[in-house]
Design a protein around this motif. Structure first.
Motif, PDB file in Angstrom:
ATOM      1  N   GLY A 154       0.790  -1.232   0.000  1.00  0.00           N
ATOM      2  CA  GLY A 154       0.000   0.000   0.000  1.00  0.00           C
ATOM      3  C   GLY A 154       0.817   1.276   0.000  1.00  0.00           C
ATOM      4  O   GLY A 154       0.273   2.357  -0.143  1.00  0.00           O
ATOM      5  N   PHE A 155       2.128   1.179   0.158  1.00  0.00           N
ATOM      6  CA  PHE A 155       2.952   2.388   0.101  1.00  0.00           C
ATOM      7  C   PHE A 155       3.108   2.906  -1.328  1.00  0.00           C
ATOM      8  O   PHE A 155       3.367   4.074  -1.537  1.00  0.00           O
ATOM      9  CB  PHE A 155       4.338   2.121   0.697  1.00  0.00           C
ATOM     10  N   LEU A 199      -1.641  -1.225   5.539  1.00  0.00           N
ATOM     11  CA  LEU A 199      -0.519  -1.051   4.610  1.00  0.00           C
ATOM     12  C   LEU A 199      -0.697  -1.841   3.320  1.00  0.00           C
ATOM     13  O   LEU A 199       0.196  -1.888   2.488  1.00  0.00           O
ATOM     14  CB  LEU A 199       0.783  -1.488   5.291  1.00  0.00           C
ATOM     15  N   GLY A 200      -1.868  -2.477   3.164  1.00  0.00           N
ATOM     16  CA  GLY A 200      -2.091  -3.305   1.985  1.00  0.00           C
ATOM     17  C   GLY A 200      -2.729  -2.528   0.847  1.00  0.00           C
ATOM     18  O   GLY A 200      -2.820  -1.294   0.877  1.00  0.00           O
ATOM     19  N   TYR A 201      -3.168  -3.261  -0.147  1.00  0.00           N
ATOM     20  CA  TYR A 201      -3.817  -2.646  -1.295  1.00  0.00           C
ATOM     21  C   TYR A 201      -5.179  -2.074  -0.907  1.00  0.00           C
ATOM     22  O   TYR A 201      -5.876  -2.627  -0.053  1.00  0.00           O
ATOM     23  CB  TYR A 201      -4.016  -3.675  -2.408  1.00  0.00           C
ATOM     24  N   ALA A 202      -5.549  -0.963  -1.556  1.00  0.00           N
ATOM     25  CA  ALA A 202      -6.872  -0.357  -1.361  1.00  0.00           C
ATOM     26  C   ALA A 202      -7.734  -0.690  -2.578  1.00  0.00           C
ATOM     27  O   ALA A 202      -7.218  -1.074  -3.629  1.00  0.00           O
ATOM     28  CB  ALA A 202      -6.722   1.152  -1.221  1.00  0.00           C
ATOM     29  N   THR A 241      -5.287   0.084 -13.766  1.00  0.00           N
ATOM     30  CA  THR A 241      -4.345  -0.172 -14.865  1.00  0.00           C
ATOM     31  C   THR A 241      -3.025   0.557 -14.644  1.00  0.00           C
ATOM     32  O   THR A 241      -1.960  -0.010 -14.820  1.00  0.00           O
ATOM     33  CB  THR A 241      -4.953   0.282 -16.206  1.00  0.00           C
ATOM     34  N   LEU A 242      -3.128   1.832 -14.262  1.00  0.00           N
ATOM     35  CA  LEU A 242      -1.919   2.651 -14.198  1.00  0.00           C
ATOM     36  C   LEU A 242      -1.089   2.387 -12.947  1.00  0.00           C
ATOM     37  O   LEU A 242       0.119   2.223 -13.021  1.00  0.00           O
ATOM     38  CB  LEU A 242      -2.274   4.141 -14.240  1.00  0.00           C
ATOM     39  N   TYR A 243      -1.728   2.378 -11.775  1.00  0.00           N
ATOM     40  CA  TYR A 243      -0.923   2.331 -10.549  1.00  0.00           C
ATOM     41  C   TYR A 243      -1.550   1.477  -9.447  1.00  0.00           C
ATOM     42  O   TYR A 243      -1.132   1.566  -8.288  1.00  0.00           O
ATOM     43  CB  TYR A 243      -0.635   3.752 -10.044  1.00  0.00           C
ATOM     44  N   SER A 244      -2.541   0.643  -9.792  1.00  0.00           N
ATOM     45  CA  SER A 244      -3.212  -0.276  -8.865  1.00  0.00           C
ATOM     46  C   SER A 244      -4.166   0.448  -7.921  1.00  0.00           C
ATOM     47  O   SER A 244      -5.371   0.238  -7.970  1.00  0.00           O
ATOM     48  CB  SER A 244      -2.235  -1.114  -8.035  1.00  0.00           C
ATOM     49  N   CYS A 245      -3.622   1.290  -7.047  1.00  0.00           N
ATOM     50  CA  CYS A 245      -4.455   1.977  -6.060  1.00  0.00           C
ATOM     51  C   CYS A 245      -3.601   3.000  -5.329  1.00  0.00           C
ATOM     52  O   CYS A 245      -2.382   2.997  -5.454  1.00  0.00           O
ATOM     53  CB  CYS A 245      -5.018   0.969  -5.059  1.00  0.00           C
ATOM     54  N   LEU A 246      -4.256   3.876  -4.574  1.00  0.00           N
ATOM     55  CA  LEU A 246      -3.533   4.802  -3.690  1.00  0.00           C
ATOM     56  C   LEU A 246      -3.347   4.133  -2.323  1.00  0.00           C
ATOM     57  O   LEU A 246      -4.029   3.177  -1.999  1.00  0.00           O
ATOM     58  CB  LEU A 246      -4.333   6.088  -3.507  1.00  0.00           C
ATOM     59  N   PRO A 247      -2.433   4.667  -1.503  1.00  0.00           N
ATOM     60  CA  PRO A 247      -2.299   4.120  -0.157  1.00  0.00           C
ATOM     61  C   PRO A 247      -3.627   4.189   0.612  1.00  0.00           C
ATOM     62  O   PRO A 247      -4.397   5.139   0.446  1.00  0.00           O
ATOM     63  CB  PRO A 247      -1.269   5.048   0.509  1.00  0.00           C
TER      64      PRO A 247
END
Lengths: 378, 378
Positions: A224-225, B47-50, B246-252
């Motif tokens: 997530g960073f 701290l994981g994916y959003a 597609t571009l960056y997965s997700c924000l923190p």
């Protein structure tokens, strides 16, 4: 891959317990230094814009690490901070024009396909043979260059196979790309996780056409960073930094300062992750290959198993859907990594131990049941 | 703009004290709730994916705010979280094809030009007249539609002029775009900072072609969080979310949870920022217009002054270079906002008070000295 996740979430909303083996989201606690460093930066009100290439001290620390890994003198002006997934797009954006050809060695991480499609590029897949344990070979390099691409992406260690490529062959690939003026992206996101601790980066003080990239996400359990980095020729690094500035201005200061704080424990922490990972993946690999119906090569890095399901008689999409619907276990269809992998699934063993253990048991039991049914029906 | 910043940094490295009036980077302390909320989320190991569209609770809170602002029922499925600067690219990417035409009302924020150029679009600038205080007019809308663009970008309140557009005229623009099937991006990043507290968003429960966007960066003094958001038709929001993925997965997760914690004090905090901003910009505006040589319209929002330097006899680039080299003060050349603004500079008054006060004094003194020289030379 996203269809699996969406379906898994829908089932969870209906109250089902789902075992997650589909996502490469590590569940180990990250180094305290990273969280503490990030908190400290927030408390110190490091809330403004960062330099477009990334925080200088972090780039200096990464350059020093590359210098020690390669024995070549790399400098911070060769290092750019950006989310790893976005770096794939940025690399293709600054090196290719629409309709240019890009080679992917397959099976290949879905983001490469997505980035190439997004930018209107032609993709030539060059399959790595299961017979060779999905390793990169000189023949595959010949095939890649014969396609006369503008760019090649190589992923070492590989997601999804966990294969670690021979450093001699990797260096030959880099040399031939340099000679031919072909851009090479070496995605080394899982390189810090190779179980024997070896690490071959294609970062180089001299390379004009080679961009090495990696990330803190996987090795430090902080996906997530969104903090990845690339190492390239100064001129290429400057273009990547300008791309950062054009697209999104900069990354947060405080996340970069957190990663900087983590760098002093990176090697110790990575070593723990590797030890734990090797043990876990070794036992999972044994269980799969003892199943009598599933088969996979032993990964040398990372936390994925690329499992051959051909003998179950189902294709990947059907296998994944039924495994999820009937056995509450989410895995990734092989076709996410290339059209020709319909007889594979990817199992990620980085999640909660309970998920890994129970999810794998369910996957194996389901496959065995399919195998039995098929034999009886014959 | 970046040349000014680079030159300013080079001078600072040589030991010079530089007065920064070039960057829209607010220096007010952000709401404690945001920093505390972010720290808490980090401590709780978020701290994981959003989710790719952004954290649901934050989208729900923003949808509720839009609902209360517009009186229309907007839902979280219409809201997507992404860095504001990137949202400009994402909007153009999902609505336009290369060589399509996009209209910018000028003077226009440099990121619009950069995003359009990056995607190979044709830009038709439609100038807003200084005579009209740089306000959006019905004539400008006619001109914009006559260019038959695929998309139009409108920036209200405006950077760099601080002009706040008439809500009736804005709504007419949105209606005409809907009728004609022209995509409209309404960048409302400074809308929360309008000095009279009025706020006209083009977010709408019904709009098919209108995308409203804004950001926590400016109003909450957290530019480094990189947390913007867009509000659009559900189908468009889904495309923007897919673009994130597609571009960056997700924000923190943790930055989004911090912003969520800040939302309960957003209106109170914004009101303080507006009061302080109105007083400061009012006094700066008076000083400029009393200089006898510089002139600017009174901003109605934000923290920029778009200053006419024609009577100094210098063009913007020369003025900025000499102001920086000889008087240690950094401001932005007018041409960053369109080729026809070579007789303007943009002054940002959001920085340290000492920078604002001393930098403005130096800018005025330099202009007066130029004016004197020119008169003597004539």
């Amino acid at each position: 891959m996203f269809r699996v996740m969406d379906r898994a979430q829908a089932l969870e909303r209906q109250g089902h317990r789902i075992y997650h083996l589909e996502l490469g989201s590590p569940r180990m606690a990250p180094p305290d230094e990273i969280v503490d460093g990030t908190v400290q930066a927030l408390r110190e009100k490091q809330l403004g814009y960062a330099p477009m290439a990334g925080v200088k001290e972090l780039r200096v620390a990464l350059a020093a690490r590359y210098t020690s890994l390669t024995g070549q003198a790399l400098t911070d002006s060769q290092v750019v901070i950006s989310p790893a997934n976005l770096l794939i797009h940025q690399f293709l954006d600054i090196t290719c024009n629409p309709d240019d050809r890009v080679v992917l060695f397959t099976p290949a991480f879905p983001s490469y396909w997505a980035a190439a499609a997004h930018q209107g590029l032609q993709v030539t897949p060059v399959p790595l043979s299961e017979r060779d344990g999905f390793h990169l070979t000189r023949q595959a390099i010949d095939d890649a260059l014969a396609a006369q691409p503008r760019a090649i992406v190589v992923n070492n260690a590989n997601n999804p196979t966990g294969a670690l490529y021979d450093p001699m062959i990797l260096r030959a690939l880099a040399e031939r790309c340099e000679e031919a003026g072909i851009w090479l992206l070496s995605d080394e996101t899982y390189a810090d996780l190779t179980f024997d601790g070896s690490f071959c980066t294609l970062a180089s003080a001299q390379a004009g056409y080679v961009v090495a990239m990696s990330s803190f996400s996987k090795v430090c359990s902080i996906p997530g960073f969104r903090t990845g980095y690339a190492c390239a020729h100064e001129a290429v690094a400057a273009k990547l930094a300008l791309s950062n500035s054009t697209l999104y201005s900069c990354l947060p200061l405080f996340t970069q300062l957190g990663c900087l704080a983590g760098m002093k424990v990176l090697d110790t922490y990575a070593s723990e992750v590797r030890t734990r990972g090797a043990r876990l993946i070794g036992s999972c690999h044994n269980r799969i290959n003892r199943s009598g119906i599933l088969h996979c090569h032993k990964p040398e890095s990372g936390f994925y198993l690329f499992v051959d399901i051909a003998r179950t008689g189902l294709d990947d999409l059907t296998f994944c859907r039924r495994l999820l619907d009937d056995h509450q276990t989410a895995v990734t269809p092989g076709r996410s990594f290339g059209d020709s992998y319909a007889s594979f699934i990817r199992i990620a063993v980085c999640g909660q131990e309970e998920d890994v253990d129970e999810g794998l048991s369910r996957t194996i039991a389901f496959a065995q049941q399919l195998g039995g049914c098929r034999v009886q029906a014959a």
